[in-house]
Design an enzyme around this catalytic site. Sequence first.
Site, PDB file in Angstrom:
ATOM      1  N   HIS A  66      67.285  75.148  84.897  1.00  0.00           N
ATOM      2  CA  HIS A  66      67.907  74.389  83.699  1.00  0.00           C
ATOM      3  C   HIS A  66      66.877  73.058  83.685  1.00  0.00           C
ATOM      4  O   HIS A  66      65.527  73.421  84.722  1.00  0.00           O
ATOM      5  CB  HIS A  66      68.811  73.420  84.638  1.00  0.00           C
ATOM      6  CG  HIS A  66      68.940  72.540  85.426  1.00  0.00           C
ATOM      7  ND1 HIS A  66      69.198  73.365  87.201  1.00  0.00           N
ATOM      8  CD2 HIS A  66      68.211  71.234  85.721  1.00  0.00           C
ATOM      9  CE1 HIS A  66      68.423  72.074  88.152  1.00  0.00           C
ATOM     10  NE2 HIS A  66      68.094  71.065  87.492  1.00  0.00           N
ATOM     11  N   ALA A  67      67.300  72.411  82.672  1.00  0.00           N
ATOM     12  CA  ALA A  67      65.992  71.858  81.941  1.00  0.00           C
ATOM     13  C   ALA A  67      66.092  70.736  81.672  1.00  0.00           C
ATOM     14  O   ALA A  67      67.811  71.026  81.899  1.00  0.00           O
ATOM     15  CB  ALA A  67      65.156  72.378  81.288  1.00  0.00           C
TER      16      ALA A  67
END
Length: 143
Positions: A66-67
Amino acid sequence: MGIKNILNGMIQVIDNVETWEKAIEIGATPLIKSNKIKFGYVESMIQNIKNMGPYVILIPGVAMPHARPDENVLESSLSLLKINSGVKFSKETEKVYLVFCLAAKDSNSHIEIIEQLTEVLGDDEKIASLIEAKTMDELVKSL
């Protein structure tokens, strides 16, 4: 809502992949094709791991790349890539077989997705059956 609904149309099964970077690219493909994220988000997920190490490995065999929310996330969403032979995120890590790509549009809208995923991750038997699943049918039945 349930994890099956969240992952509807967002699940893939492959036998092997050369690198963890490619695993994230493949894993995020359904999110791109369904206009939930842009490719820039995939680049952010990969860059984060290069910068911070394999922090995305949540439990043995399971990673959640994820970011941070940004303009590349059009809708909070989740995909699942099952890699039958697994892939290492570093020399020190064990193989990862389940790659859940999480995209958050903002700091709140992905909470329900996380809650549903946490239920799955907290169930050792379910994780074992997901890792053992070799086909799409077996994988979906195990969810």
